[in-house]
Design an enzyme around this catalytic site. Structure first.
Site, PDB file in Angstrom:
ATOM      1  N   LYS A  32     -53.731  35.625   6.223  1.00  0.00           N
ATOM      2  CA  LYS A  32     -54.807  35.709   7.213  1.00  0.00           C
ATOM      3  C   LYS A  32     -54.482  34.834   8.419  1.00  0.00           C
ATOM      4  CE  LYS A  32     -58.605  33.024   6.743  1.00  0.00           C
ATOM      5  NZ  LYS A  32     -58.915  32.244   7.958  1.00  0.00           N
ATOM      6  N   ASN A  33     -54.124  33.575   8.170  1.00  0.00           N
ATOM      7  CA  ASN A  33     -53.933  32.653   9.284  1.00  0.00           C
ATOM      8  C   ASN A  33     -52.712  32.996  10.131  1.00  0.00           C
ATOM      9  OD1 ASN A  33     -56.223  31.361   8.565  1.00  0.00           O
ATOM     10  ND2 ASN A  33     -55.246  29.530   7.730  1.00  0.00           N
TER      11      ASN A  33
ATOM     12  N   CYS B 122     -68.787  24.159  13.345  1.00  0.00           N
ATOM     13  CA  CYS B 122     -68.247  24.955  12.262  1.00  0.00           C
ATOM     14  C   CYS B 122     -68.652  24.241  10.981  1.00  0.00           C
ATOM     15  CB  CYS B 122     -66.737  24.998  12.437  1.00  0.00           C
ATOM     16  SG  CYS B 122     -65.844  25.409  10.967  1.00  0.00           S
TER      17      CYS B 122
ATOM     18  N   ARG C  71     -64.296  20.318  14.834  1.00  0.00           N
ATOM     19  CA  ARG C  71     -63.193  21.155  15.293  1.00  0.00           C
ATOM     20  C   ARG C  71     -63.168  21.373  16.811  1.00  0.00           C
ATOM     21  NH1 ARG C  71     -62.507  25.880  10.847  1.00  0.00           N
ATOM     22  NH2 ARG C  71     -60.307  25.558  11.132  1.00  0.00           N
TER      23      ARG C  71
ATOM     24  N   ASP D 294     -56.805  23.726   2.833  1.00  0.00           N
ATOM     25  CA  ASP D 294     -57.379  25.017   2.434  1.00  0.00           C
ATOM     26  C   ASP D 294     -57.265  25.282   0.928  1.00  0.00           C
ATOM     27  OD1 ASP D 294     -58.122  25.504   5.011  1.00  0.00           O
ATOM     28  OD2 ASP D 294     -56.581  26.994   5.439  1.00  0.00           O
TER      29      ASP D 294
HETATM   30  C1  UD1 Z   1     -55.919  26.097  10.909  1.00  0.00           C
HETATM   31  C2  UD1 Z   1     -56.261  27.138   9.865  1.00  0.00           C
HETATM   32  C3  UD1 Z   1     -57.267  26.568   8.876  1.00  0.00           C
HETATM   33  C4  UD1 Z   1     -56.755  25.269   8.273  1.00  0.00           C
HETATM   34  C5  UD1 Z   1     -56.332  24.299   9.372  1.00  0.00           C
HETATM   35  C6  UD1 Z   1     -55.675  23.039   8.844  1.00  0.00           C
HETATM   36  C7  UD1 Z   1     -56.028  29.208  11.112  1.00  0.00           C
HETATM   37  C8  UD1 Z   1     -56.705  30.393  11.684  1.00  0.00           C
HETATM   38  N1  UD1 Z   1     -56.839  28.288  10.540  1.00  0.00           N
HETATM   39  O1  UD1 Z   1     -57.111  25.806  11.614  1.00  0.00           O
HETATM   40  O2  UD1 Z   1     -57.493  27.517   7.842  1.00  0.00           O
HETATM   41  O3  UD1 Z   1     -57.762  24.677   7.489  1.00  0.00           O
HETATM   42  O4  UD1 Z   1     -55.401  24.946  10.261  1.00  0.00           O
HETATM   43  O5  UD1 Z   1     -54.580  23.347   8.051  1.00  0.00           O
HETATM   44  O6  UD1 Z   1     -54.822  29.082  11.131  1.00  0.00           O
HETATM   45  N2  UD1 Z   1     -58.546  19.074  16.055  1.00  0.00           N
HETATM   46  C9  UD1 Z   1     -58.922  18.297  17.127  1.00  0.00           C
HETATM   47  N3  UD1 Z   1     -58.708  18.787  18.396  1.00  0.00           N
HETATM   48  C10 UD1 Z   1     -58.130  20.011  18.612  1.00  0.00           C
HETATM   49  C11 UD1 Z   1     -57.757  20.787  17.509  1.00  0.00           C
HETATM   50  C12 UD1 Z   1     -57.963  20.299  16.228  1.00  0.00           C
HETATM   51  O7  UD1 Z   1     -59.432  17.196  16.972  1.00  0.00           O
HETATM   52  O8  UD1 Z   1     -57.964  20.378  19.772  1.00  0.00           O
HETATM   53  C13 UD1 Z   1     -58.790  18.561  14.687  1.00  0.00           C
HETATM   54  C14 UD1 Z   1     -59.770  19.447  13.937  1.00  0.00           C
HETATM   55  O9  UD1 Z   1     -61.096  19.070  14.217  1.00  0.00           O
HETATM   56  C15 UD1 Z   1     -59.380  19.207  12.496  1.00  0.00           C
HETATM   57  C16 UD1 Z   1     -57.887  18.945  12.575  1.00  0.00           C
HETATM   58  O10 UD1 Z   1     -57.598  18.636  13.937  1.00  0.00           O
HETATM   59  O11 UD1 Z   1     -60.039  18.053  12.014  1.00  0.00           O
HETATM   60  C17 UD1 Z   1     -57.023  20.120  12.111  1.00  0.00           C
HETATM   61  O12 UD1 Z   1     -57.263  21.222  12.930  1.00  0.00           O
HETATM   62  P1  UD1 Z   1     -56.179  22.326  13.272  1.00  0.00           P
HETATM   63  O13 UD1 Z   1     -54.873  21.966  12.651  1.00  0.00           O
HETATM   64  O14 UD1 Z   1     -56.240  22.602  14.721  1.00  0.00           O
HETATM   65  O15 UD1 Z   1     -56.779  23.552  12.475  1.00  0.00           O
HETATM   66  P2  UD1 Z   1     -57.059  25.010  13.005  1.00  0.00           P
HETATM   67  O16 UD1 Z   1     -55.890  25.492  13.794  1.00  0.00           O
HETATM   68  O17 UD1 Z   1     -58.402  25.094  13.587  1.00  0.00           O
END
Ligand code: UD1
Length: 422
Positions: free
Chosen positions: A22-23, A118, A123, A308
């Site tokens: 999915k991701n 969320c 996030r 996850d």
């Molecule tokens: C992706 C996955 C999700 C998984 C996560 C971590 C997809 C569609 N989703 O989510 O299933 O749980 O990786 O492995 O691929 N953060 C910030 N600022 C930002 C971006 C992120 O502070 O600009 C923080 C988030 O709040 C979170 C952490 O970084 O606490 C991890 O987020 P991130 O790695 O970006 O996850 P996603 O890409 O949203």
């Protein structure tokens, strides 16, 4: 609303086919926006999140055809009509923000709604914004939307991320493929889904090196062309079903599974008393002896233990011998499954980002509620190991990320059915 009824009935045996990730699919689909030529994805999972991404791409004017019962997504962004990702779609799924990098790179402007709160944490998108600004974008937040522009086009740069965010890495890499000059992205995320994205972008003509390491180098090109790409196996679905024989006993072969996708997770299972062996078709999983032992878990970016799989691992630890400590370091609010597991007789104490689980001999079936995607499947796993019936409500969370969950678990002998809601 539908619910899932699970009756604990002993060991599971047989094979479970694992779908495409999915991701990975959710970042490969927006990659179509980078080119005028068609992009076709095979081995796509049949999930509601994929339908949401389809709706988003269509709202931008892309053509998306779902073929072969949804396993093939044929896309064309030849005639895009909009560069605005609307709140109505983005609020349903955070991964919608992955259109920002591609739109900005190809058109020099994009407007993308912030995803909003969320269930598993705040996030934010600051890391995405910082990376794109390093490439010369000007980004302004107004009325809940990010207004991004790059009047002279994006320009390659050296940028180090403060945290190895998966989504930010994907957005920045996609944007950099069409930037002028070379981009060096340091402290990049190393997840297999990023490697898969880069492999697809390379087929489209991008020049990228270093994927799977924490430094990715992208040499910008003038344009990208069409390609066909097979989506990598879903390591989270894989890990989830690896827990079925771990929690119920029996032996299950996960078809399409590869050790390199779940190394740290398999090491934890091994320490808990569950053997994982690679076969020519996938991964075979069985308990080594009787009851599993408690192990401690800390979630980390890849190659560490995936956040996850934390909820599903907690379900296993609920019936393990001894006390385990699960520390969640990626998301600040990701233990909503704990009180539901407690309803099933689990012994769990949560303090901030740490859950302490003392195993009990047997869980007891109960009505429980899914609170997010991975939490929902952890309750199903717990139900498989529990005495009596467990009803999991709010299964729309499950439909976002697990295709044919009932059919797959029934196939290995589990007693599980979907009850249609009114
Ligand atoms: C992706 C996955 C999700 C998984 C996560 C971590 C997809 C569609 N989703 O989510 O299933 O749980 O990786 O492995 O691929 N953060 C910030 N600022 C930002 C971006 C992120 O502070 O600009 C923080 C988030 O709040 C979170 C952490 O970084 O606490 C991890 O987020 P991130 O790695 O970006 O996850 P996603 O890409 O949203």
């Amino acid at each position: 609303m539908d619910s899932i009824l699970v009756t604990g009935n002993g060991p599971v045996n047989g094979q479970i086919p694992i779908a495409g990730a999915k991701n990975a699919c959710l970042t490969l689909m927006p990659a179509t926006l980078l080119s005028e030529e068609p992009l076709t994805l095979t081995n796509a999972p049949r999930l509601s999140d994929i339908k949401t991404m389809t709706a988003l791409l269509q709202s931008l004017g892309a053509e998306v055809s779902s073929l072969q019962d949804g396993q093939v997504q044929a896309m064309s962004s030849h005639d895009l009509t909009s560069q605005t990702a609307d709140y109505e779609i983005v609020r349903k799924m955070r991964a919608s923000n992955l259109v920002l990098g591609p739109l900005l790179a190809r058109f020099g402007h994009a407007v993308v709604s912030l995803p909003g709160g969320c269930a598993i944490g705040a996030r934010p998108m600051d890391l995405h914004v910082e990376g794109l600004e390093a490439l010369g974008a000007e980004i302004e937040l107004k009325d809940g939307y990010l207004y991004a522009k790059a009047p002279g086009g994006l320009k390659g740069a050296v940028h180090e991320m403060r945290f190895a965010s998966v989504g930010a890495t994907e957005n920045i890499v996609m944007a950099a493929t069409l930037a002028k000059g070379t981009t060096v992205l340091k402290n990049a995320a190393r997840e297999p889904e990023i490697v898969d994205l880069v492999e697809c972008l390379r087929k489209m003509g991008a020049q990228i090196a270093g994927e799977g390491t924490s430094t990715i180098e992208i040499q910008g090109v003038d344009r990208l062309h069409g390609a066909t790409h097979q989506v990598v196996t879903d390591r989270i679905e894989l890990g989830t079903y690896m827990l079925a024989p771990a929690i119920c006993g029996g032996e299950v072969e996960l078809l399409g599974g590869r050790m390199r996708l779940v190394e740290s997770f398999a090491a934890k299972l091994d320490a808990a008393g569950v053997s994982v062996t690679e076969t020519d078709k996938g991964l075979k999983v069985a308990r080594k002896n009787g009851r599993v032992s408690a192990v401690d878990v800390v979630t980390e970016p890849f190659p560490g233990f995936p956040t996850d799989l934390q909820a599903q691992m907690m379900a296993l630890m609920c019936t393990a011998e001894g006390t385990s400590v699960l520390e969640e370091r990626i998301f600040e609010n990701r233990f909503m499954h704990a009180p539901e597991l407690v309803r099933m007789g689990a012994n769990i104490e949560v303090h901030g980002g740490t859950a302490t689980v003392t195993g009990v001999e047997r869980l007891k079936g109960a009505p429980v509620m899914a609170t997010d995607l991975r939490a929902s499947v952890s309750l199903i796993l717990a139900g498989l190991a529990a005495e009596g019936e467990t009803t999991v409500s709010r299964v729309y969370h499950l439909d976002r990320g697990y295709e044919h969950v009932v059919r797959k678990l029934e196939g290995v002998g589990a007693k599980i059915e979907r009850i249609k809601g009114q």
